[in-house]
Write an enzyme that holds these catalytic residues in place. Structure first.
Site, PDB file in Angstrom:
ATOM      1  CB  CYS A  64      -0.816  -0.085   1.148  1.00 33.49           C
ATOM      2  SG  CYS A  64      -2.075  -1.334   1.022  1.00 33.49           S
TER       3      CYS A  64
ATOM      4  CG  HIS B  89      -3.185   3.534   1.432  1.00 29.42           C
ATOM      5  ND1 HIS B  89      -3.473   3.053   0.301  1.00 29.42           N
ATOM      6  CD2 HIS B  89      -2.958   2.677   2.543  1.00 29.42           C
ATOM      7  CE1 HIS B  89      -4.083   1.878   0.574  1.00 29.42           C
ATOM      8  NE2 HIS B  89      -3.725   1.729   1.700  1.00 29.42           N
TER       9      HIS B  89
ATOM     10  CG  ASN C  67      -6.756  -0.515   0.950  1.00 28.77           C
ATOM     11  OD1 ASN C  67      -5.866  -0.117   0.133  1.00 28.77           O
ATOM     12  ND2 ASN C  67      -6.131  -0.916   2.218  1.00 28.77           N
TER      13      ASN C  67
HETATM   14  N1  ACO Z   1     -19.025  -7.679   8.379  1.00 27.15           N
HETATM   15  C1  ACO Z   1     -19.816  -7.806   9.416  1.00 27.15           C
HETATM   16  N2  ACO Z   1     -19.081  -8.148  10.690  1.00 27.15           N
HETATM   17  C2  ACO Z   1     -17.655  -8.295  10.644  1.00 27.15           C
HETATM   18  C3  ACO Z   1     -16.949  -8.053   9.200  1.00 27.15           C
HETATM   19  C4  ACO Z   1     -17.729  -7.729   8.441  1.00 27.15           C
HETATM   20  N3  ACO Z   1     -16.999  -7.575   6.934  1.00 27.15           N
HETATM   21  N4  ACO Z   1     -15.842  -8.282   9.616  1.00 27.15           N
HETATM   22  C5  ACO Z   1     -15.542  -8.403  10.772  1.00 27.15           C
HETATM   23  N5  ACO Z   1     -16.745  -8.612  11.283  1.00 27.15           N
HETATM   24  C6  ACO Z   1     -16.959  -8.998  12.758  1.00 27.15           C
HETATM   25  C7  ACO Z   1     -16.093  -9.654  13.477  1.00 27.15           C
HETATM   26  O1  ACO Z   1     -16.194 -11.086  13.095  1.00 27.15           O
HETATM   27  C8  ACO Z   1     -16.176  -9.176  14.871  1.00 27.15           C
HETATM   28  O2  ACO Z   1     -17.390 -10.184  15.508  1.00 27.15           O
HETATM   29  P1  ACO Z   1     -17.193 -10.493  16.863  1.00 27.15           P
HETATM   30  O3  ACO Z   1     -16.885  -9.517  17.890  1.00 27.15           O
HETATM   31  O4  ACO Z   1     -18.450 -11.301  17.085  1.00 27.15           O
HETATM   32  O5  ACO Z   1     -15.840 -11.693  16.949  1.00 27.15           O
HETATM   33  C9  ACO Z   1     -16.492  -7.757  14.951  1.00 27.15           C
HETATM   34  O6  ACO Z   1     -16.945  -7.610  13.396  1.00 27.15           O
HETATM   35  C10 ACO Z   1     -15.477  -6.985  15.301  1.00 27.15           C
HETATM   36  O7  ACO Z   1     -14.206  -7.241  14.472  1.00 27.15           O
HETATM   37  P2  ACO Z   1     -13.045  -6.392  14.529  1.00 27.15           P
HETATM   38  O8  ACO Z   1     -11.862  -7.094  13.811  1.00 27.15           O
HETATM   39  O9  ACO Z   1     -12.774  -6.249  16.064  1.00 27.15           O
HETATM   40  O10 ACO Z   1     -13.529  -4.984  13.981  1.00 27.15           O
HETATM   41  P3  ACO Z   1     -12.845  -3.918  13.795  1.00 27.15           P
HETATM   42  O11 ACO Z   1     -13.619  -2.877  14.400  1.00 27.15           O
HETATM   43  O12 ACO Z   1     -11.222  -3.813  14.119  1.00 27.15           O
HETATM   44  O13 ACO Z   1     -12.830  -3.466  12.164  1.00 27.15           O
HETATM   45  C11 ACO Z   1     -11.320  -3.753  10.358  1.00 27.15           C
HETATM   46  C12 ACO Z   1     -12.030  -4.251  11.458  1.00 27.15           C
HETATM   47  C13 ACO Z   1     -12.216  -2.555   9.635  1.00 27.15           C
HETATM   48  C14 ACO Z   1     -10.684  -4.322   9.483  1.00 27.15           C
HETATM   49  C15 ACO Z   1     -10.376  -2.544  11.358  1.00 27.15           C
HETATM   50  O14 ACO Z   1      -9.647  -3.315  12.224  1.00 27.15           O
HETATM   51  C16 ACO Z   1      -9.302  -1.691  10.471  1.00 27.15           C
HETATM   52  O15 ACO Z   1      -9.920  -0.961   9.536  1.00 27.15           O
HETATM   53  N6  ACO Z   1      -8.077  -1.957  10.305  1.00 27.15           N
HETATM   54  C17 ACO Z   1      -7.333  -1.431   9.457  1.00 27.15           C
HETATM   55  C18 ACO Z   1      -6.703  -2.226   8.800  1.00 27.15           C
HETATM   56  C19 ACO Z   1      -6.809  -1.723   7.069  1.00 27.15           C
HETATM   57  O16 ACO Z   1      -7.729  -0.745   6.778  1.00 27.15           O
HETATM   58  N7  ACO Z   1      -6.157  -2.570   6.343  1.00 27.15           N
HETATM   59  C20 ACO Z   1      -6.168  -2.358   5.270  1.00 27.15           C
HETATM   60  C21 ACO Z   1      -4.855  -2.777   4.404  1.00 27.15           C
HETATM   61  S1  ACO Z   1      -3.442  -1.886   5.329  1.00 27.15           S
HETATM   62  C22 ACO Z   1      -3.520  -0.520   4.865  1.00 27.15           C
HETATM   63  O17 ACO Z   1      -3.696  -0.317   3.860  1.00 27.15           O
HETATM   64  C23 ACO Z   1      -3.056   0.451   5.918  1.00 27.15           C
END
Ligand code: ACO
Length: 320
Positions: free
Chosen positions: A115, A247, A277
């Site tokens: 990225c 990004h 993304n």
């Molecule tokens: N739809 C519905 N529920 C979902 C989904 C989905 N697509 N994905 C995860 N969940 C659920 C999980 O299973 C979990 O359920 P549980 O509590 O019953 O176990 C719940 O939602 C919370 O999951 P988390 O992973 O804790 O959710 P979080 O608030 O951390 O959000 C996310 C997840 C959006 C991926 C977040 O961590 C994030 O934005 N991280 C940054 C990573 C990123 O953007 N990476 C891109 C590549 S790196 C970069 O470009 C910088």
């Protein structure tokens, strides 16, 4: 170094025709429009056709950028493609792009920083230009992440999209152009965001794996730190910068970085809602969107920033 500066002479982008909405996504995995929008800001993403490759996306964006720069293919003497989703393991996608554009002179190669790839490509081309080894460099970020997603994993497949963006950097004297770039990496974090396949280890392409909350935790601090360091090195306060082109990983990361550095959110260009993304393509896609809608104008100070797998991260400051 010489007094040469890399002017952003032209910019161009390409998005595949097929749009996949969050509603479409909820037919594939157990998710909802509400969950995706609230956690990420993403409403839709573009997905490449089966016979549309990363190089095809790159070529479309490159043609627009070359025309926007008022250059011809004869002028281009360097092509740097940032991609983590190359057409083939080798040759470099850049050489495929070079051939499709009908360019048979100069040099072409890929850089791989996921990225952050566009920033790494930009810094590389900038240094070639400053060293007098290139005059008009085509810098491209192009990705087909849809090909490396695990479409049964709702925690990752909803986040990404396909696309390409290109800039033409042209050598000129002091004035407009890239002021400074700042690149960082730290491989101790490679297990937080990676693809579980590759020619040497598995002989397969593999799928993207991510510990999203861990990535999120590191992203805000590392990106904000890099932006501040770059601004300090350039002797330009963050408050004097006109536009921030991040990004486009997640709206919450964009807003977290802005808050950390007291940047008004109106100055932050966001296209994550429309594109998802798109990894190395996301910075030029966002930059171009703001040029097209008249926000970024010639002479404006623009700071680009990213973090990606590795981790790799960094920032680039330019007077457009
Ligand atoms: N739809 C519905 N529920 C979902 C989904 C989905 N697509 N994905 C995860 N969940 C659920 C999980 O299973 C979990 O359920 P549980 O509590 O019953 O176990 C719940 O939602 C919370 O999951 P988390 O992973 O804790 O959710 P979080 O608030 O951390 O959000 C996310 C997840 C959006 C991926 C977040 O961590 C994030 O934005 N991280 C940054 C990573 C990123 O953007 N990476 C891109 C590549 S790196 C970069 O470009 C910088």
């Amino acid at each position: 170094m010489t007094g040469i500066r890399s002017h952003i002479a032209g910019i161009g982008t390409y998005l595949p025709a097929r749009v996949m909405t969050n509603a479409d996504m909820s037919e594939i995995v157990e998710t909802s429009d509400t969950w995706i929008r609230e956690r990420t800001g993403i409403a839709q993403r573009h997905i490449a056709a089966d016979d549309e490759y990363t190089s095809d996306l790159a070529v479309e964006a490159a043609r627009v950028a070359i025309a926007h720069a008022g250059k011809s293919i004869e002028d281009i003497d360097l092509i740097v493609v940032a991609t983590a989703t190359p057409d083939l393991t080798f040759p470099a996608t850049a050489t495929i792009v070079q051939n499709k554009l009908g360019i048979h002179h100069g040099a072409a190669f890929d850089v791989h920083a996921v990225c952050s790839g566009f920033l790494y490509a930009l810094a590389t081309a900038d240094n070639f230009i400053k060293a007098g080894q290139a005059t008009n460099a085509l810098v491209i970020g192009a990705e087909t992440f849809s090909r490396i997603l695990d479409w049964t994993d709702r925690t990752t497949c909803v986040l990404f999209g396909d696309g390409a963006g290109a800039m033409v950097l042209s050598a000129q004297g002091e004035g407009e152009g890239l002021i400074r770039t700042h690149l960082r990496s730290d491989g101790q974090f490679c297990d937080l965001l990676y693809v579980d396949g590759g020619p040497s280890r598995t002989k397969t392409v593999g799928h993207l794996r991510m510990q999203g909350n861990q990535v999120f935790r590191h992203a805000v601090g590392k990106i904000a730190g890099s932006m501040q360091e770059l601004a300090d090195m350039a002797g330009i306060p963050i408050s004097e910068i006109d536009w921030f082109v991040p990004h486009q990983a997640n709206q919450r990361i964009l807003e977290g970085v802005a808050k950390r550095l007291s940047i008004p959110v109106e100055k932050v260009i966001s296209t994550v809602g429309r594109h998802g993304n798109t990894s190395a393509a996301s910075i030029p896609l966002a930059f171009d969107a703001a040029v097209q809608d008249g926000r970024i104008k010639r002479g404006d100070l623009v700071l680009m920033e990213a973090l990606g797998g590795g981790f790799t991260w960094g920032a680039a400051l330019a007077r457009y």
